[in-house]
Design an enzyme around this catalytic site. Structure first.
Site, PDB file in Angstrom:
ATOM      1  CG  MET A  29      -1.907  -1.309   1.082  1.00  0.00           C
ATOM      2  SD  MET A  29      -3.255  -0.876   1.928  1.00  0.00           S
ATOM      3  CE  MET A  29      -2.763  -0.737   3.563  1.00  0.00           C
ATOM      4  N   GLY A  30       2.210   1.018  -0.489  1.00  0.00           N
ATOM      5  CA  GLY A  30       3.054   2.282  -0.489  1.00  0.00           C
ATOM      6  C   GLY A  30       3.394   2.711   0.834  1.00  0.00           C
ATOM      7  CB  ALA A  31       3.921   4.438   3.226  1.00  0.00           C
ATOM      8  CG  HIS A  36       7.005  -2.150   2.138  1.00  0.00           C
ATOM      9  ND1 HIS A  36       6.838  -1.048   2.755  1.00  0.00           N
ATOM     10  CD2 HIS A  36       5.670  -2.781   2.049  1.00  0.00           C
ATOM     11  CE1 HIS A  36       5.572  -0.906   3.255  1.00  0.00           C
ATOM     12  NE2 HIS A  36       5.067  -1.724   2.873  1.00  0.00           N
ATOM     13  CD  GLN A  60      -5.979  -3.642   3.057  1.00  0.00           C
ATOM     14  OE1 GLN A  60      -5.677  -4.011   1.756  1.00  0.00           O
ATOM     15  NE2 GLN A  60      -5.233  -3.829   4.083  1.00  0.00           N
ATOM     16  CE  LYS A 148       4.184  -4.408  10.321  1.00  0.00           C
ATOM     17  NZ  LYS A 148       2.903  -4.336  10.776  1.00  0.00           N
ATOM     18  CG  ASP A 149       0.694  -7.264   8.208  1.00  0.00           C
ATOM     19  OD1 ASP A 149       0.205  -6.255   8.897  1.00  0.00           O
ATOM     20  OD2 ASP A 149       1.785  -6.588   7.376  1.00  0.00           O
TER      21      ASP A 149
HETATM   22  O1  PAF Z   1      -0.198  -5.650   3.878  1.00  0.00           O
HETATM   23  C1  PAF Z   1      -0.411  -4.829   3.005  1.00  0.00           C
HETATM   24  O2  PAF Z   1       0.130  -3.731   2.865  1.00  0.00           O
HETATM   25  C2  PAF Z   1      -2.052  -4.776   2.440  1.00  0.00           C
HETATM   26  O3  PAF Z   1      -2.877  -5.686   3.381  1.00  0.00           O
HETATM   27  C3  PAF Z   1      -1.768  -5.788   1.111  1.00  0.00           C
HETATM   28  C4  PAF Z   1      -1.405  -7.205   1.188  1.00  0.00           C
HETATM   29  C5  PAF Z   1      -0.754  -4.857   0.192  1.00  0.00           C
HETATM   30  C6  PAF Z   1      -3.178  -5.573   0.678  1.00  0.00           C
HETATM   31  O4  PAF Z   1      -3.650  -4.302   0.186  1.00  0.00           O
END
Ligand code: PAF
Length: 279
Positions: A29-31, A36, A60, A148-149
């Site tokens: 989702m950038g930033a 990342h 989401q 992390k997620d």
């Molecule tokens: O983890 C994230 O940044 C978001 O949940 C994802 C997987 C890009 C979906 O929008």
């Protein structure tokens, strides 16, 4: 590195650059931060080309303020991505991803009834919607997700199984700041003072791992919540120790499963999550 905004352009460039070879995909989702970039580096190393998507997915977010506040920094993201060797950055707008509202309802059973699923109703349905659409658009061989997620990873794996998608999900290690704070785009929203105090979250998880044998599961949970909440900047939303597959609460250390301690805590208005594998 090419920036594309439409599915048509994405498909053309992917075909041209990958030439039928493997495509590694990192949805974001950038930033972007070092967390990342480590996923992107792995995708570049393991595939003929790497595609990164940058899309703040509205479906989401169960809190419209959170969606508004979410940092959007495409220019800087592109600067960070360039040296990684990423071939294509896909930054669609909402109409491109959702020409019609996505009304699909996924069922993840027990996996979504706990932790993030319990506290952010609809969140994982939105994640599954966007990730499945992005997979349809990018058609990756491998997709990279950060540990992390942790719960998101379990949900994505379940979605891939349910939809029988031909994509391998690759889990990637949590990257931490020097202080131990798990890297997150949301860290950018913290003041310097909040950021310093937020490191108590990971510090407490590390200590909890050491204390595991000395306290019962319940005692350890109470200790963790007490430790974090003792800090005036922090407020725990949940802390749980769960098994790493079904994500169900562990009752005793004797259970034969891999145990993961997961936490969500507010630092001011900013909600942070972290986890640690206990064994
Ligand atoms: O983890 C994230 O940044 C978001 O949940 C994802 C997987 C890009 C979906 O929008």
């Amino acid at each position: 590195m090419i920036l594309v905004k439409t599915i048509e352009h994405l498909r053309l460039e992917t075909e041209r650059l990958a030439q039928g070879k493997s495509v590694g995909f990192v949805p974001t989702m950038g930033a972007l931060h070092r967390g990342h970039l480590s996923l992107v580096e792995q995708a570049v190393a393991e595939n003929a080309i790497a595609v990164v998507s940058v899309f703040v997915n509205p479906t989401q977010f169960n809190d419209s303020k959170d969606l508004e506040r979410y940092p959007r920094t495409l220019e800087n993201d592109l600067k960070l991505l360039k040296p990684t060797g990423c071939a294509i950055v896909f930054a669609p707008n909402a109409k491109e991803v959702y020409p019609e509202p996505d009304t699909r309802k996924f069922n993840f059973g027990k996996l979504e009834a706990v932790m993030e699923g319990e506290h952010r109703p609809g969140h994982f349905n939105g994640v599954a919607q966007v990730v499945s659409r992005l997979f349809d658009m990018v058609e990756p061989n491998k997709a990279y997700f950060g540990l992390k997620d942790f719960q998101q990873l379990a949900i994505v794996k379940s979605m891939v199984k349910q939809l029988q998608l031909p994509v391998e999900i690759v889990p990637c290690a949590i990257i931490r700041e020097k202080s131990g704070l798990a890297m997150s785009s949301r860290n950018e929203l913290l003041t310097e003072e909040q950021r310093e105090n937020a490191s108590i979250i990971s510090e407490t998880l590390f200590k909890a791992k050491e204390l595991m044998g000395q306290k019962t599961v319940q005692e350890l949970k109470e200790w963790v919540v007490g430790e974090i909440n003792r800090n005036p900047f922090l407020n725990v939303e949940y802390f749980d120790v769960v098994d790493d597959e079904q994500l169900q609460t562990v009752k005793s250390w004797n259970e034969e499963n891999t145990k993961v301690a997961c936490v969500a805590a507010f630092c001011g208005k900013i909600r942070l999550i972290d986890n640690i594998v206990f064994n």
